[in-house]
Each structure stands twice: as C-alpha cells, then as structure tokens.
Write a protein that holds these residues in place. Structure first.
Motif, PDB file in Angstrom:
ATOM      1  N   TYR A  95       0.831  -1.200   0.000  1.00  0.00           N
ATOM      2  CA  TYR A  95       0.000   0.000   0.000  1.00  0.00           C
ATOM      3  C   TYR A  95       0.870   1.256   0.000  1.00  0.00           C
ATOM      4  O   TYR A  95       0.536   2.259  -0.645  1.00  0.00           O
ATOM      5  CB  TYR A  95      -0.931  -0.008   1.212  1.00  0.00           C
ATOM      6  N   TYR A  99       1.867   2.203  -3.454  1.00  0.00           N
ATOM      7  CA  TYR A  99       0.781   2.915  -4.132  1.00  0.00           C
ATOM      8  C   TYR A  99       0.776   4.391  -3.731  1.00  0.00           C
ATOM      9  O   TYR A  99       0.705   5.290  -4.587  1.00  0.00           O
ATOM     10  CB  TYR A  99      -0.541   2.233  -3.786  1.00  0.00           C
ATOM     11  N   THR A 152       1.996   7.468  -6.453  1.00  0.00           N
ATOM     12  CA  THR A 152       0.911   8.349  -6.899  1.00  0.00           C
ATOM     13  C   THR A 152       0.976   9.718  -6.229  1.00  0.00           C
ATOM     14  O   THR A 152       0.116  10.565  -6.478  1.00  0.00           O
ATOM     15  CB  THR A 152      -0.460   7.724  -6.593  1.00  0.00           C
ATOM     16  N   ALA A 185       0.260  10.498  -3.259  1.00  0.00           N
ATOM     17  CA  ALA A 185      -0.981  10.686  -2.497  1.00  0.00           C
ATOM     18  C   ALA A 185      -0.764  11.672  -1.362  1.00  0.00           C
ATOM     19  O   ALA A 185       0.299  11.714  -0.741  1.00  0.00           O
ATOM     20  CB  ALA A 185      -1.459   9.346  -1.944  1.00  0.00           C
ATOM     21  N   ALA A 222     -13.522   2.668  -0.069  1.00  0.00           N
ATOM     22  CA  ALA A 222     -13.132   3.459  -1.247  1.00  0.00           C
ATOM     23  C   ALA A 222     -11.619   3.487  -1.406  1.00  0.00           C
ATOM     24  O   ALA A 222     -11.103   3.462  -2.539  1.00  0.00           O
ATOM     25  CB  ALA A 222     -13.676   4.881  -1.120  1.00  0.00           C
ATOM     26  N   ASP A 223     -10.877   3.530  -0.295  1.00  0.00           N
ATOM     27  CA  ASP A 223      -9.418   3.473  -0.361  1.00  0.00           C
ATOM     28  C   ASP A 223      -8.968   2.167  -1.004  1.00  0.00           C
ATOM     29  O   ASP A 223      -8.063   2.146  -1.843  1.00  0.00           O
ATOM     30  CB  ASP A 223      -8.804   3.575   1.037  1.00  0.00           C
ATOM     31  N   GLU A 245     -10.630   0.262  -3.027  1.00  0.00           N
ATOM     32  CA  GLU A 245     -10.997   0.238  -4.449  1.00  0.00           C
ATOM     33  C   GLU A 245     -10.083   1.144  -5.268  1.00  0.00           C
ATOM     34  O   GLU A 245      -9.762   0.840  -6.426  1.00  0.00           O
ATOM     35  CB  GLU A 245     -12.465   0.630  -4.606  1.00  0.00           C
ATOM     36  N   ALA A 246      -9.628   2.253  -4.675  1.00  0.00           N
ATOM     37  CA  ALA A 246      -8.673   3.123  -5.371  1.00  0.00           C
ATOM     38  C   ALA A 246      -7.352   2.395  -5.584  1.00  0.00           C
ATOM     39  O   ALA A 246      -6.713   2.524  -6.638  1.00  0.00           O
ATOM     40  CB  ALA A 246      -8.455   4.412  -4.577  1.00  0.00           C
ATOM     41  N   TYR A 247      -6.932   1.639  -4.582  1.00  0.00           N
ATOM     42  CA  TYR A 247      -5.710   0.833  -4.725  1.00  0.00           C
ATOM     43  C   TYR A 247      -5.883  -0.191  -5.844  1.00  0.00           C
ATOM     44  O   TYR A 247      -4.980  -0.379  -6.679  1.00  0.00           O
ATOM     45  CB  TYR A 247      -5.401   0.134  -3.406  1.00  0.00           C
ATOM     46  N   ALA A 280      -7.805  -0.013  -8.439  1.00  0.00           N
ATOM     47  CA  ALA A 280      -7.799   0.681  -9.736  1.00  0.00           C
ATOM     48  C   ALA A 280      -6.374   1.027 -10.158  1.00  0.00           C
ATOM     49  O   ALA A 280      -6.004   0.883 -11.339  1.00  0.00           O
ATOM     50  CB  ALA A 280      -8.650   1.940  -9.652  1.00  0.00           C
ATOM     51  N   TRP A 281      -5.552   1.499  -9.197  1.00  0.00           N
ATOM     52  CA  TRP A 281      -4.147   1.813  -9.508  1.00  0.00           C
ATOM     53  C   TRP A 281      -3.395   0.569  -9.944  1.00  0.00           C
ATOM     54  O   TRP A 281      -2.666   0.590 -10.947  1.00  0.00           O
ATOM     55  CB  TRP A 281      -3.483   2.416  -8.269  1.00  0.00           C
ATOM     56  N   ARG A 325     -10.061  -6.016  -8.329  1.00  0.00           N
ATOM     57  CA  ARG A 325     -11.213  -5.450  -7.615  1.00  0.00           C
ATOM     58  C   ARG A 325     -11.348  -6.156  -6.272  1.00  0.00           C
ATOM     59  O   ARG A 325     -10.638  -7.126  -5.989  1.00  0.00           O
ATOM     60  CB  ARG A 325     -12.495  -5.619  -8.430  1.00  0.00           C
TER      61      ARG A 325
END
Length: 539
Positions: free
Chosen positions: A364, A367, A371, A373, A398-399, A401-403, A405-406, A416
């Motif tokens: 994580y 990521y 990015t 972040a 949501a965090d 799911e963002a990971y 997607a990246w 997913r």
C-alpha cells in the motif's frame, strides 16, 4: 520530497560529519608534549605525525587553515573552519621555517607567521588566483553551450573551494562581491533555462523497464554533453521496516547529442522488490570540494521519479485461480454457532483469481508513494500497525478500491474487491469446513491471529500462522484482519460486508460463513482487504 516519505540521511554522511568535527578540533589543538605560549599578532599551526615530513605537512596545513578562518571570521564570526587541499598548502607561505618545541623530537612541530606577513602572502595568492580564474569567468557570461558553461563553472567553484577562497576571494581586487557568488548567479540563470524530464512514469517497474531522462532548454532544444547526477535511494517510509539501511547509489552520466541519457537500475539485490526514488540533476556537487551552494544548485535542477521495483510482478501478487461454477455458500451443516443470517445459499460464479495474501503495508505504501498521495491510512505512523509485512489497516472501502484501480492500471490486469460469495468460496477451498483449516477452533492448533491467540496483540505479519492456511494455500482467511468485500449484504445503504474476523475478535467470529456490515467510510485498526483478479475466458 513527498511529505509521507523522506529521503534517508545516509549513515556514512553522519559519520563523516562527526569525523570532520573531531578532525577540526584536533587541528586547533596544541602539541601535548609542550605548552606553547602564543604571541599576539601571529597565527600558529601545529602538527604531529609518524614522520617529520608528515608532522610538517599537518602543521603547515593547520597554520594556513587557521589564518584563512580567522580572516573569514572578521566578516562572519560564526563561519565554519576552512579546509584546503594539499596543493593549495604547497603554494602558500613557501619561506616559513618550522619550530620544534623539543629539538630531540622531530615528530612534534609548529609553524607561526605574523598577521602582516600572512596578509602580504594572501594578497599575492589572491591576485594570482583571480588572474587565473577571470578568463574562465568571462567565458561563462558570453555565448556558449550550457553544458560547457556548467563544466567551466564547476571547475571555478571547485578551485575556489580547494583553496579555501569560496567566501574570501572577490571578483575585483578592491571589490566586495565574491567571485563564487557571481559564478553561482550565472549558474542559476543557466539552470532556470534547463528542464530535466524523466520519461519513465512513476509506478511499478521491473527488469525490462528502461529509465530515460531528457534535458532541454526553455525553447525545447536538447542539451547535449551535460553531466547528469543520478541518485538511486530507498526513501524513508511512514511504515516501519526491519531491513538494514541501504546506501544510496550515485553516478554521473552525460547526455547524448539529443539531450537524452539512459539510466541503469542498481544491480544490487538490496534494491530488488523495493520502493525506490530516482533523482536526476546537475552534477555540481560531485566532487570532494563541493560546497553547500553547489549542492543547492543541484537541488534547484533536481527532479524525482517514484517507483516500486518488482523482480517478478506475478510473484509479488501471487493468486489462486478458482473455476467458474455453482457453489454452496453460507453456513455448513455442522456449524452450530451459525446464525439465521448465515443460512445456506447457492452462488453462480464466473472464474476469478484471488490473492494469496491480504494487501500489506509495503504494497500500500508503494501505491501512496508512486501516486504522490496526499493522505495516508489511519494508524500508518503507529508502530503497532505499520510494520511492512502487516496487512494494511485504517483504510475505507473506497481506499481499497482506489488501490485496486491503480494496480489494474499498472499491471494491465483487472483487480477489484471480491464479493462476499467469492470470498467464502475461496476461503472454503472446495471443502465443507467451518474454518479455512477445518472444523477445529483456532485455539486447538494455533491456526489464526484472534483475541487471546497467545502470540500477537496487534495485526500479525501476513503468513504468521501457516498451519491456518486452507487447502488452496490462501493465507489469513480467518483472523488477523476483517477484509472488505464489494458486497452490501442486506442492502444496507452506506455499509459494506466484511469477512474473516480479526485479531480483536473471538473464535466464533472467524468462521467462514460469518460476516458483519460496517460503515464503508470507516477506517478501523482491524479491517484490511485482499483483491481478486478477473480471469479472461480464452474460449
């Protein structure tokens, strides 16, 4: 530098600083065998050595550095002690004679020079040095290629530093403007017209990745033959790591005729499967005499690339493929602790692959770093939760799911969160067990991290309970941390279903069919996630 991750201060630099302080103190000290009474109006230099020649060299260097420092401190009382090169020592005060406190001991010596004689010698030396440097300075302010100008500037600044004149020699004999400041000002103007670009995008890289850098001017024209400083390093991360400090890898390369240069990734094993920072800049500081201002010039031009290097991306994200089909989910017949909400049901699933491990803090952090972040998980600065091989916690659905997607964008695979049915099928591994390992409660064979497990009072590094793996080799499917799913069972708005139980729960919560619904925007110390990967049907 990214605010969540900082560059390491290499240990050898700290040691070097300590050594320089000690050496400076020694250089000012008098020979211990004799007490020398210093007279007003003189500078002194002291030396000891294993030979007479060595003692003389140390004493003369000490004298000149003491005189230069005293001269500078007339302008700036807080100035650091000046150091000079041996070549500079040889050119100064060529007629002074040594004194031996003890005529029988030639290994203990000192020099002295009157302030008046020193000023006369220093003036002559300054005139000679200024005469040598002025033509090179004039070439800087005329027309010419940027690379050649920078090379000339570096040579001037290094020569000033080697002679201890960075803060003393003026551009004009009777002027007040320092030679070094004028050169640095020209350099800043050149750098304002340069642009360094790392063509390799931030993200996941590997053995086949090419790292390309381009240097151009403000018109877009390439800058050939420019020396480029390349620094690879492991950034200090918000997560805690057990690995030893890894030294940075520094090199200098030159741009080709098109202003391009290819950068080699470090060959050492210590740089494999790591989060890394690549910094490229001008190379003013690549000398033993580099000054603080020269390092600032490099910093002015520097650009960074943020990467995570995986030797083998498939090994980094190991998964198990589960065939499409109809599966029974929910409570098994022998599970007497199952509630009504866990009633048996049938799920029709397409083929999918599920990660063997939950996503770790290290994964994580990669990521977040690549990015840039601006936020990080809750508890990321808490040593109870931020070890690199612990599952990441303190993240929302949501965090997660963002990971996903990246990671999908980086790898070309489609990641997913699993549905709760997919999660259960994976956890049960083709059996009708209550737990991933069987029907025995975890306390019987120490198969999971749960409340009262006897080993951990926080999330455990993934795979700490290998005898709790299921028949397909999936790790930590029960205990350690609850895992987010894509499902909202009972269709509670704003809630998500989590599975698996955690280190904060008792054995009953670790059962495969068990679940709970929590606020999807919550970030808890006992909730993490693992991903599934879509499987392409080649039929």
């Amino acid at each position: 530098m990214h605010r969540l991750f900082e560059k390491k201060r290499p240990l050898f630099l700290l040691l070097a600083l300590c050594v320089s302080i000690v050496c400076a103190a020694q250089a000012f000290s008098k020979p211990k065998s004799e007490s020398i009474k210093e007279e007003e109006g003189f500078y002194y230099g002291y030396g000891k050595g294993s030979t007479n020649e060595e003692a003389l060299a140390v004493a003369k260097k000490d004298l000149i550095e003491t005189a230069l420092t005293a001269t500078l401190r007339q302008k700036n009382s807080r100035a650091a002690r000046i150091t000079i090169s041996d070549a500079s020592v040889a050119e100064r005060l060529t007629n002074i004679k040594p004194t031996y406190p003890n005529s029988k001991n030639l290994l203990n010596v000192y020099y002295r020079v009157s302030v008046k004689d020193w000023e006369k010698d220093a003036k002559a030396f300054d005139e000679k040095l200024r005469k040598s440097l002025t033509p090179r300075y004039d070439s800087l302010i005329g027309r010419g290629a940027a690379a050649a100008k920078i090379e000339t500037a570096v040579s001037i600044l290094n020569e000033l530093a080697a002679n201890g004149e960075t803060e003393l020699l003026t551009l004009q004999a009777d002027g007040t403007e320092l030679f070094s400041r004028k050169v640095e000002s020209v350099c800043q103007s050149i750098l304002n017209n340069l642009e360094f670009t790392i063509s390799t995008k931030n993200g996941i890289v590997g053995p086949d990745t090419e790292f390309l850098v381009n240097v151009s001017d403000s018109t877009g024209a390439s800058v050939p033959n420019l020396s480029v400083k390349v620094v690879w390093e492991i950034p200090d991360m918000a997560i805690s790591t057990a690995s030893a400090e890894i030294p940075e890898v520094v090199s200098v390369v030159k741009t080709d005729g098109n202003g391009n240069v290819k950068i080699d990734y470090p060959v050492g094993e210590e740089y494999r499967n790591k989060i890394v920072c690549l910094t490229v800049s001008t190379a003013f500081s690549m000398s033993d005499t580099a000054t603080t201002e020269m390092r600032k010039l490099d910093a002015q031009s520097a650009v960074e690339g943020h990467y995570v290097y995986y030797e083998n991306i498939e090994s980094a994200y190991k998964s198990v493929t589960i065939e499409a089909g109809e599966y029974a989910t929910g409570a098994v017949a022998q599970d007497r602790r199952a509630g009504i909400k866990e009633k048996e049901r049938t799920a029709e699933l397409a083929s999918f692959a599920i990660d063997i491990y939950p996503v770790t803090n290290m994964q994580y952090a990669a990521y977040l770093y690549t990015t840039d972040a601006l936020s990080r998980p809750e508890y990321f600065d808490n040593d109870d939760y931020n070890q690199e091989q612990q599952p990441v916690v303190g993240i929302t659905a949501a965090d997660a799911e963002a990971y996903a997607a990246w990671l999908s964008e980086q790898t070309g695979w489609s990641f997913r969160l699993p549905t709760d049915d997919e999660w259960e099928v994976a956890a049960r591994a083709g059996t009708e067990n209550i737990y991933p390992w069987g029907d025995d409660v975890p306390s019987k064979s120490k198969t999971a991290n749960y409340k009262g497990n006897g080993r951990f009072k926080t999330p455990s590094p993934v795979g700490s309970f290998m005898n709790g793996n299921n028949a397909w080799g999936l790790v930590d499917m029960a205990g350690n941390v609850w895992e987010w799913t894509a499902t909202s069972r009972e269709a509670q708005e704003g809630f998500r279903t989590v599975k698996g139980g955690s280190w904060m729960d008792g054995p009953v919560d670790l059962r495969i069919s068990n679940y709970k619904n929590i606020d999807s925007e919550s970030s808890s110390p006992d909730v993490g996630f693992r991903l599934v990967k879509e499987v392409i049907d080649e039929n």
